[in-house]
Design a protein around this motif. Structure first.
Motif, PDB file in Angstrom:
ATOM      1  N   ASP A 170       0.813  -1.216   0.000  1.00  0.00           N
ATOM      2  CA  ASP A 170       0.000   0.000   0.000  1.00  0.00           C
ATOM      3  C   ASP A 170       0.851   1.272   0.000  1.00  0.00           C
ATOM      4  O   ASP A 170       1.682   1.479   0.882  1.00  0.00           O
ATOM      5  CB  ASP A 170      -0.902  -0.026   1.238  1.00  0.00           C
ATOM      6  CG  ASP A 170      -1.892   1.123   1.271  1.00  0.00           C
ATOM      7  OD1 ASP A 170      -2.001   1.851   0.268  1.00  0.00           O
ATOM      8  OD2 ASP A 170      -2.574   1.281   2.301  1.00  0.00           O
ATOM      9  N   VAL A 189      -9.456  -3.859  -0.852  1.00  0.00           N
ATOM     10  CA  VAL A 189      -8.003  -4.054  -0.868  1.00  0.00           C
ATOM     11  C   VAL A 189      -7.493  -4.489  -2.236  1.00  0.00           C
ATOM     12  O   VAL A 189      -6.311  -4.310  -2.538  1.00  0.00           O
ATOM     13  CB  VAL A 189      -7.550  -5.069   0.207  1.00  0.00           C
ATOM     14  CG1 VAL A 189      -7.764  -4.517   1.605  1.00  0.00           C
ATOM     15  CG2 VAL A 189      -8.247  -6.412   0.026  1.00  0.00           C
ATOM     16  N   THR A 192      -6.033  -1.493  -3.851  1.00  0.00           N
ATOM     17  CA  THR A 192      -5.010  -0.751  -3.129  1.00  0.00           C
ATOM     18  C   THR A 192      -3.921  -0.269  -4.095  1.00  0.00           C
ATOM     19  O   THR A 192      -3.411  -1.053  -4.892  1.00  0.00           O
ATOM     20  CB  THR A 192      -4.361  -1.647  -2.052  1.00  0.00           C
ATOM     21  OG1 THR A 192      -5.355  -2.016  -1.089  1.00  0.00           O
ATOM     22  CG2 THR A 192      -3.232  -0.924  -1.340  1.00  0.00           C
ATOM     23  N   GLY A 218      -3.974  -2.673   4.052  1.00  0.00           N
ATOM     24  CA  GLY A 218      -4.049  -2.447   2.615  1.00  0.00           C
ATOM     25  C   GLY A 218      -3.444  -3.534   1.761  1.00  0.00           C
ATOM     26  O   GLY A 218      -3.550  -3.494   0.534  1.00  0.00           O
TER      27      GLY A 218
END
Length: 292
Positions: A170, A189, A192, A218
């Motif tokens: 992330d 996610v 991300t 993330g």
């Protein structure tokens, strides 16, 4: 210069380097011993040093090409940080110090989660060097984790589960979990932002395999349902962050700590925000992350 000697901490990583004055010229033989110790112990501490930014940059550059300071850090008001003008692009200020109510460095006084420096980039830094100028009397300790040992002791079922898998790192949040300027919160996610790296990387020098996790929030393992990715990441992180893989640096002014960002994760304890903590950091340009 007195004779160099190496004192392991007794943990699964880290060693003290004695008999080295980084403000003096260092020959190739001495540096070679330091490089060998770094490959073996992953984290090195040089205590009692008195160096400026130019010396910090010169010593750092022996490990590889200097990495530029991240844009967000470079934009801070650093007038009170004593960074020399020609070092501003290469020396980041990690500080709780404020001037006229404005921060003169980054990352303040709060707790930082386990992470790998800038792993959200396609070429994460190979190394980070952090030099302590001012430290509080307590708190602000930095923990380090041995990702070789974490991988090598991973249960067989988890090794099989992550074999050949890649993970998003992330780029939207910093090491304290704060949303970076210009990014929005991502609810899925799978969306991300950030680089994608193998969960197990091959170290280009030692040829050993290490977990390469970045940050937990993330993260997403490509190709898996979200629930399955979350469960697998939780299991791997729970294993990797055990205290048996850790060593903690209790800072003193004059300490310089070098760590291998390719096989080490780190975090920081919080400390009293009214106290001054001022450090200068350099980083070394990394190479492509090879799957292990």
């Amino acid at each position: 210069m007195s004779e160099l000697w190496i004192q392991p901490t007794g943990a699964t990583l880290a060693a003290d380097i004695h008999g080295v004055d980084l403000s003096s010229a260092m020959n190739d033989t001495t540096f070679g011993r330091i490089a060998e110790a770094w490959a073996q112990h992953l984290v090195l501490r040089f205590s009692g040093q008195k160096i400026d930014d130019r010396i910090l940059m010169a010593f750092s550059a022996r490990f590889g090409e200097l990495d530029r300071v991240p844009i967000a850090a470079a934009s801070l008001d650093r007038a009170d940080s004593d960074v020399v003008a020609d070092a501003r692009d290469w020396v980041a200020v990690i500080s709780s110090v404020k001037k006229d109510g404005k921060a003169v460095g980054s990352l303040g006084s709060y707790e930082l989660v386990w992470h790998t420096d800038m792993s959200y980039n396609p070429l994460p830094p190979r190394a980070s060097l952090l030099y302590a100028l001012e430290v509080p009397p307590g708190g602000g300790n930095t923990g380090f984790l041995n990702m070789y040992a974490a991988y090598e002791t991973l249960p067989d079922d988890l090794k099989r589960a992550i074999d050949g898998k890649t993970c998003i790192h992330d780029s939207s949040r910093n090491s304290a979990g704060e949303l970076r300027r210009g990014f929005q919160r991502t609810l899925d996610v799978r969306q991300t932002p950030g680089a994608v790296h193998p969960l197990v990387r091959l170290h280009p020098v030692t040829k050993r395999k290490a977990l390469f996790l970045g940050r937990r929030p993330g993260a997403y393992i490509h190709g898996l349902p979200v629930e399955e990715s979350e469960a697998l990441l939780d299991a791997v992180w729970a294993h990797a962050t055990q205290e048996r893989f850790a060593w903690y640096q209790k800072w003193r002014a004059g300490d310089l700590v070098l760590w291998d960002n390719r096989c080490v994760m780190h975090r920081r304890d919080a400390f009293d925000e009214s106290l001054r903590r001022l450090m200068h950091r350099t980083q070394i340009v990394g190479e492509a992350v090879l799957a292990g």
